[in-house]
Structure formats: structure tokens, C-alpha cells
Design a protein around this motif. Structure first.
Motif, PDB file in Angstrom:
ATOM      1  N   ARG A  49      98.399  34.386   2.000  1.00 46.17           N
ATOM      2  CA  ARG A  49      97.198  34.682   1.685  1.00 46.17           C
ATOM      3  C   ARG A  49      96.308  34.317   3.049  1.00 46.17           C
ATOM      4  NH1 ARG A  49      92.839  31.850  -0.171  1.00 46.17           N
ATOM      5  NH2 ARG A  49      93.948  29.947  -0.507  1.00 46.17           N
ATOM      6  N   ARG A 100      96.641  36.495   5.901  1.00 39.71           N
ATOM      7  CA  ARG A 100      95.930  37.803   5.900  1.00 39.71           C
ATOM      8  C   ARG A 100      94.575  37.543   5.857  1.00 39.71           C
ATOM      9  NH1 ARG A 100      98.045  41.233   0.837  1.00 39.71           N
ATOM     10  NH2 ARG A 100      96.452  42.565   1.848  1.00 39.71           N
ATOM     11  N   ARG A 101      93.790  36.247   5.540  1.00 40.07           N
ATOM     12  CA  ARG A 101      92.422  36.229   5.582  1.00 40.07           C
ATOM     13  C   ARG A 101      91.818  35.479   6.702  1.00 40.07           C
ATOM     14  NH1 ARG A 101      90.326  31.091   2.185  1.00 40.07           N
ATOM     15  NH2 ARG A 101      90.748  30.079   3.951  1.00 40.07           N
ATOM     16  N   ASP A 102      92.608  34.993   7.374  1.00 37.26           N
ATOM     17  CA  ASP A 102      92.228  33.805   8.608  1.00 37.26           C
ATOM     18  C   ASP A 102      92.771  34.197   9.900  1.00 37.26           C
ATOM     19  OD1 ASP A 102      90.307  32.688   6.500  1.00 37.26           O
ATOM     20  OD2 ASP A 102      91.629  30.722   6.550  1.00 37.26           O
ATOM     21  N   ASP A 122      92.540  26.228   3.783  1.00 45.95           N
ATOM     22  CA  ASP A 122      91.509  25.701   2.769  1.00 45.95           C
ATOM     23  C   ASP A 122      91.565  24.439   2.775  1.00 45.95           C
ATOM     24  OD1 ASP A 122      90.440  28.012   2.248  1.00 45.95           O
ATOM     25  OD2 ASP A 122      92.031  28.461   0.676  1.00 45.95           O
TER      26      ASP A 122
END
Length: 326
Positions: free
Chosen positions: A222, A225-227, A269
């Protein structure tokens, strides 16, 4: 079998012995590259491309010659592959540098840690405090797990000694001249782009193995893919993002390299790294390396040279032999 066995033996030698302390082949290549640079340097992409092509081409040719000489002698081929794997891997040395940085910071020796950081990366550590030194160390461990361990293993599994040597030559040149500094922005362009291409698949394999070996594949994927796209490097981005997700940390930020400043975005995060996270990261890197060695050995077994084949004997003749591929 000889290629797979050689890779596993070379990986084991690196884990047990680390880099040779004297007469290291990669150090010898670096001296050769520096000497050639002094003769070829110009603020030109053409000169830099010629410098890269000559050095990587000659090193690859040496690997091809080693494969051809030993291809019909399994024991020699195993030994050549093992010796080359040991020479090009840097996982054990990376682990030792991580342990040294962790010890210095645990003992609150900030000046010593600032001096030692140059063994891991090119950041200007003059004003860095403990947490920023920890972040730089964690990010360097993550990126170098791909560059110094996963990528050479996978190239070796696929292409043997030429793959090992070609990758290490390209990656070493990138570390020497592949900077966005005024001096190397043009001359180092070819080395940097070649290193980017050679790391496209291995970096993503490293990111995948990071999540799997950490037991957090979904979270690692996750964050990746996001960062990953926030990072200026197409290959360090996925790896550092995967480590951030696997370790539940936030990596990235603004890095000062002395002659230029680079914003690497923020990945993850969790909280920023602190000193205890250095040893956690090194432990994860070790597990990733072990998994990569297994994948490389399996790749070598799947990409085998065909052995002799026979056809039904015809009257007055003999069966024909199949072609051997290197």
C-alpha cells in the motif's frame, strides 16, 4: 546446478566473511574508473557515455570469457560463480556499517556518527542530529539492500558471471559519477541512466520481498503504490516506500548533499526513524537478502543450458547433439 550452487556459496561467503579487506576487485575497478575518468572527463554526455560503455563493456566481456572457459567444467564454473558472487555482494558490509552507526548513536557519539555516515551515503552530515542520522542510515540500508544484494543476486541468477560483473560495474560507476552535481550532471548521465535501467526489475523484486519477509505484505504494498512516486529515483522510491510500510515508519524529507539539495518526499504513515530503528532495519535487510538468494538460485535452475539431446539414429549416421547456450 553449478550456477545455482555458486550463487548460494558466494552468498554464504559474503555472510560469513564480508568484503575482502585488501585487494577488493570492486575497489580495483573503482581505481581504474577514476584513472580513465581523468583522461576522458569533459562536461559532456558523449564523453560520459563512452566512459561508461568502455568500463561496463570490458567488465562484461571478462565475465563472458569466464563463463565460456568454465562452462564444460561444473566444479570450475561453480567456483567462478561463487567467487564472483562474493566479490560483488555488499550485504555483510552494509550490515556492519549499520551496526557501527547504531552503536555510535546509542553511545551518543554524534560527531563520530556524522563522520561515519559517509560510509553509507553522500549526505552532508555536518549539522545532522541523532534522529536525522538515524533516518539517513535507515534509508541507506533500504536502498543499498537492493543495490548491494538483491540486484546482483538476481542478475547473477539470470545471466551468471557476466550478469554479476556487468551489474556491479554499472552500479559502481553510478555511485562514482551518477550525481546531479554541476561536475557530473552531464558526464555521469549515462552511468545514472544505465543503473536506473538495470535496477528496474530488481528494485521492485526487493520491494516485494521486503513486505513478504517482514510479514506485512499488504501494508508494504500500500505504501509502495501510494508513495513511491514522490521519490525522485524510480528505483529507490519503491524500495524505501516498501521498507517504510514494512517497518511502520515515515521516511524521506529534504537531504543536503553539499553541492545540491534534494526533496525526496515523505514515504509511509508511521513516526520518523529513531536510533533503535537502525537495528530493526538491518534485521529486515538480512531477511530480504536471504530470500533474494533463494530466488536467484531458483532462477538459475529454471534458466538452464540445454544438455545434449539425441535423435533416433539413422542408417549410416549418428544422433545429432543439441546446442549449448551460455
Amino acid at each position: 546446478m553449478s550456477r545455482a550452487l555458486g550463487i548460494l556459496l558466494g552468498f554464504t561467503a559474503d555472510r560469513l566473511l564480508g568484503d575482502p579487506r585488501r585487494y577488493h576487485p570492486v575497489a580495483g575497478f573503482g581505481r581504474t574508473a577514476s584513472s580513465l575518468e581523468s583522461r576522458m572527463y569533459a562536461d559532456s554526455r558523449v564523453n560520459g557515455a563512452a566512459h561508461t560503455a568502455l568500463l561496463v563493456g570490458a567488465t562484461t566481456a571478462l565475465g563472458v570469457a569466464a563463463e565460456r572457459i568454465t562452462r564444460n567444467h561444473p566444479l570450475l564454473h561453480t567456483a567462478a560463480t561463487a567467487a564472483t558472487t562474493w566479490a560483488v555482494l555488499g550485504a555483510r558490509s552494509l550490515e556492519r556499517e549499520a551496526a557501527t552507526m547504531a552503536t555510535l548513536l546509542e553511545e551518543k557519539d554524534i560527531p563520530g556518527a556524522r563522520d561515519r555516515l559517509s560510509h553509507l551515503c553522500a549526505r552532508d552530515a555536518t549539522d545532522l542530529e541523532a534522529d536525522e542520522l538515524a533516518r539517513a542510515t535507515v534509508e541507506s540500508i533500504a536502498e543499498n539492500t537492493s543495490d548491494a544484494c538483491v540486484a546482483p543476486l538476481l542478475w547473477g541468477g539470470a545471466f551468471g558471471v557476466p550478469g554479476l560483473l556487468a551489474y556491479r560495474a554499472a552500479n559502481t560507476l553510478d555511485a562514482m559519477v551518477g550525481y546531479r552535481s554541476p561536475k557530473y550532471e552531464n558526464f555521469g548521465w549515462a552511468a545514472a541512466r544505465l543503473d536506473d535501467v538495470l535496477n528496474l526489475l530488481p528494485a521492485r523484486a526487493c520491494a516485494l520481498l521486503t513486505g513478504l519477509t517482514a510479514g506485512r505484505p499488504a501494508e508494504s504494498l500500500r505504501i509502495w503504490r501510494r508513495d513511491a512516486r514522490k521519490h525522485p529515483s524510480p528505483n529507490a522510491g519503491p524500495v524505501e516506500a516498501a521498507f517504510a510500510g514494512a517497518l511502520d515508519l515515515t521516511l524521506g524529507g529534504t537531504n543536503d548533499y553539499g553541492t545540491y539539495v534534494e526533496n525526496r518526499g515523505t514515504l509511509g504513515d508511521g513516526p520518523p526513524p529513531t536510533v533503535p530503528d537502525i537495528r530493526r532495519t538491518a534485521d529486515l535487510a538480512g531477511r530480504v537478502g536471504l530470500a533474494a538468494a533463494a530466488v536467484a538460485a531458483l532462477t538459475a535452475l529454471l534458466i538452464r543450458r540445454p544438455g545434449p539431446t539425441s535423435r533416433p539414429a539413422q542408417r549410416g549416421g549418428t544422433g545429432s547433439k543439441g546446442t549449448r547456450w551460455v
